[in-house]
Design an enzyme around this catalytic site. Structure first.
Site, PDB file in Angstrom:
ATOM      1  N   GLY A  13     -38.950 -13.787  36.667  1.00  0.00           N
ATOM      2  CA  GLY A  13     -39.483 -15.105  36.665  1.00  0.00           C
ATOM      3  C   GLY A  13     -38.914 -15.956  37.585  1.00  0.00           C
ATOM      4  O   GLY A  13     -38.701 -17.337  37.659  1.00  0.00           O
ATOM      5  N   GLY A  16     -40.489 -19.549  39.103  1.00  0.00           N
ATOM      6  CA  GLY A  16     -40.686 -20.518  38.211  1.00  0.00           C
ATOM      7  C   GLY A  16     -39.708 -21.522  38.509  1.00  0.00           C
ATOM      8  O   GLY A  16     -38.808 -21.707  39.423  1.00  0.00           O
ATOM      9  N   ASP A  58     -43.378  -7.130  36.505  1.00  0.00           N
ATOM     10  CA  ASP A  58     -44.196  -7.815  35.473  1.00  0.00           C
ATOM     11  C   ASP A  58     -43.001  -7.398  34.268  1.00  0.00           C
ATOM     12  O   ASP A  58     -43.046  -6.051  34.147  1.00  0.00           O
ATOM     13  CB  ASP A  58     -45.381  -7.403  35.231  1.00  0.00           C
ATOM     14  CG  ASP A  58     -45.996  -8.045  33.826  1.00  0.00           C
ATOM     15  OD1 ASP A  58     -45.203  -8.707  32.751  1.00  0.00           O
ATOM     16  OD2 ASP A  58     -47.263  -8.207  33.768  1.00  0.00           O
ATOM     17  N   TYR A 148     -44.404 -20.525  21.183  1.00  0.00           N
ATOM     18  CA  TYR A 148     -43.414 -20.244  21.949  1.00  0.00           C
ATOM     19  C   TYR A 148     -42.145 -20.521  21.208  1.00  0.00           C
ATOM     20  O   TYR A 148     -41.085 -19.477  21.425  1.00  0.00           O
ATOM     21  CB  TYR A 148     -43.582 -21.448  22.922  1.00  0.00           C
ATOM     22  CG  TYR A 148     -42.315 -21.715  23.941  1.00  0.00           C
ATOM     23  CD1 TYR A 148     -41.762 -20.669  24.792  1.00  0.00           C
ATOM     24  CD2 TYR A 148     -41.655 -22.805  23.815  1.00  0.00           C
ATOM     25  CE1 TYR A 148     -40.982 -20.908  25.747  1.00  0.00           C
ATOM     26  CE2 TYR A 148     -40.519 -23.013  24.837  1.00  0.00           C
ATOM     27  CZ  TYR A 148     -39.893 -22.094  25.644  1.00  0.00           C
ATOM     28  OH  TYR A 148     -39.024 -22.284  26.408  1.00  0.00           O
ATOM     29  N   LYS A 152     -38.915 -17.412  20.844  1.00  0.00           N
ATOM     30  CA  LYS A 152     -37.594 -17.954  21.319  1.00  0.00           C
ATOM     31  C   LYS A 152     -36.864 -17.630  20.296  1.00  0.00           C
ATOM     32  O   LYS A 152     -35.455 -17.244  20.303  1.00  0.00           O
ATOM     33  CB  LYS A 152     -37.513 -19.349  22.031  1.00  0.00           C
ATOM     34  CG  LYS A 152     -38.301 -19.372  23.146  1.00  0.00           C
ATOM     35  CD  LYS A 152     -37.260 -18.578  24.080  1.00  0.00           C
ATOM     36  CE  LYS A 152     -38.018 -18.438  25.499  1.00  0.00           C
ATOM     37  NZ  LYS A 152     -37.282 -17.509  26.273  1.00  0.00           N
ATOM     38  N   ILE A 178     -36.291 -29.639  31.151  1.00  0.00           N
ATOM     39  CA  ILE A 178     -35.500 -29.560  32.454  1.00  0.00           C
ATOM     40  C   ILE A 178     -36.541 -30.365  33.408  1.00  0.00           C
ATOM     41  O   ILE A 178     -37.447 -30.138  33.676  1.00  0.00           O
ATOM     42  CB  ILE A 178     -35.320 -28.244  32.792  1.00  0.00           C
ATOM     43  CG1 ILE A 178     -34.898 -27.293  31.896  1.00  0.00           C
ATOM     44  CG2 ILE A 178     -34.495 -28.168  34.256  1.00  0.00           C
ATOM     45  CD1 ILE A 178     -33.144 -27.701  31.397  1.00  0.00           C
TER      46      ILE A 178
END
Ligand code: AKB
Length: 332
Positions: A13, A16, A58, A148, A152, A178
Site C-alpha cells: 500500500g 497510498g 496485490d 472496515y 480491523k 490522518i
C-alpha cells in the site's frame, strides 16, 4: 527493537496516503535500497518510484507476495494496503478480502519466512456506537458497524493470535483520521478534514459531508509517521499490547477546523451537507485515551490543530502558486 534486527522492509500500500510518506521516511532511515515499495493499481509518484525499489504486488496474492519477499530478502512487512471505511461500505467483500486476507497472507509469510516483524495499522473504526465516545479507553467494547471496522477488529485479533500462537512479532496502532499536504486520502470518512484545506486554498469555500458539530480524533502526518516508526522500533519485550494501540493527537469538530482555517483565510465559507458518511462518523469516538502507547513505547504527539493548520496552509499555498496543488501518480 524488533525481536530480530530489521534490515529490509517491504511496504504494501506504498502508493497510498500514509504508505507514500512512510516509505520515503523509512528510506532515509534504513537506506533507499532497503525499503521496497509495493503498489497494486495506482501509479507511484516519480519520487516514490525513483527513490528506491518498487514492485507491483496485490496483498491478496500470496505467491507474488512471497516471491517479492524472497527476491528482496525482506525481513519486515509494513502492511499499509487497506480499503477504508467509506469505500468499504460500498464494497464490503472487497474490504474484507484486502484487509483480512491481505493481512493473513503477510502474517503467514512472517511465520514461514521467519520475518523479524509485521506491522499492520488498525483504526478508530474498531469502535462502534456502544463504545464510550469520549477519551475512549484502550480496553473497551469493540462492536463496529462498518465492514472496515469489522475487518480491523479481526486484524487486531489476528496479530495478537500470531504473537501468542506462532511467536510472530506483529504490531499495530489504531490510526485516527490522518491529515497531510502530500498524498490525498481515498475512500475514508475522515477525508473531509484534508479536502477542506485544499478547497480553502483553491476556492475559498467547501461543502463538508459531515455536520458542523461532528468531532473526531485526528493526527497530522508527521506525528503519524513518527508513531508508526516508534512502534516499529520499540523493544518487543516492553510491549504488553501488540496489534491494537490507541494513539491520539488532537480532536476537533468540523466547525472548529473551519474556524481555525478562517484565522488565515477570513473569507472562507463552509456548507454542511451530510451524506452516508455521517452515520459512520457518529459511530466513532470523539477522543482517545492513548496512555498504553505513552507508557509502553513512549508515544508523544507534537502537532495540535493550530500548528497543523499553519503548516498545511503554508505548504498548499506554495504549491497552489506553483500550479501544482494536486499531485498525481506518474503518467505514462
Ligand atoms: C477512514 O476514515 O476510514 C480512515 C480511518 C479513520 O481509519 N481515515
Amino acid at each position: 527493537m524488533a525481536k530480530k534486527a530489521i534490515k529490509k522492509i517491504l511496504v504494501t500500500g506504498a502508493v497510498g496516503q500514509i504508505g507514500s510518506e512512510l516509505t520515503l521516511e523509512l528510506r532515509q532511515r534504513y537506506g533507499a535500497e532497503n525499503v521496497v515499495a509495493c503498489g497494486r493499481k495506482t501509479k507511484p509518484t516519480k519520487e516514490l518510484k525513483e527513490s528506491g525499489p518498487f514492485e507491483w504486488v496485490d496483498v491478496t496474492e500470496v505467491e507474488k507476495l512471497r516471491d517479492t519477499c524472497r527476491k528482496h530478502s525482506i525481513d519486515a512487512i509494513i502492511n499499509m494496503a487497506a480499503i477504508l471505511s467509506a469505500t468499504g461500505e460500498k464494497n464490503p467483500q472487497l474490504a474484507w478480502h484486502v484487509n483480512v486476507t491481505g493481512l493473513i497472507n503477510t502474517l503467514e509469510l512472517a511465520r514461514e519466512l521467519e520475518l523479524a516483524q509485521v506491522l499492520c495499522p488498525s483504526s478508530i473504526a474498531v469502535f462502534g456506537p456502544s463504545t464510550p465516545r469520549k477519551n475512549t479507553p484502550q480496553e473497551t467494547i469493540l462492536k463496529p458497524t462498518t465492514m472496515y471496522g469489522v475487518s480491523k477488529v479481526t486484524g487486531e485479533l489476528l496479530c495478537d493470535y500470531y504473537v501468542q500462537r506462532h511467536g510472530v512479532d506483529a504490531r499495530g496502532l489504531r490510526y485516527p483520521g490522518i491529515i497531510s499536504a502530500e498524498t490525498l486520502p481515498g475512500g475514508g470518512t475522515t477525508d473531509y478534514a484534508v479536502e477542506i484545506y485544499y478547497k480553502a486554498i483553491e476556492e475559498g469555500r467547501y461543502t463538508c459531508f459531515v455536520e458542523e458539530g461532528t468531532r473526531l480524533p485526528m493526527m497530522y502526518m508527521p506525528d503519524c509517521i513518527k508513531a508508526t516508526i516508534d512502534l516499529m522500533e520499540a523493544d518487543f519485550a516492553s510491549l504488553e499490547h501488540h496489534g491494537d494501540f490507541n494513539v491520539g493527537a488532537m480532536s476537533f469538530s468540523a466547525g472548529e477546523l473551519a474556524a481555525e482555517i478562517r484565522k488565515q483565510i477570513p473569507e472562507f465559507t463552509v456548507a454542511y451537507e451530510p451524506d452516508f458518511r455521517q452515520a459512520i462518523a457518529d459511530s466513532w469516538p470523539e477522543s482517545i485515551d492513548d496512555s498504553a502507547a505513552r507508557k509502553e513505547w513512549g508515544w508523544q504527539p507534537s502537532y495540535d490543530l493550530g500548528a497543523m493548520t499553519k503548516d498545511m496552509l503554508a505548504k498548499l499555498r506554495t504549491r497552489h502558486e506553483a500550479g501544482t496543488l494536486y499531485r498525481s501518480g506518474e503518467s505514462d
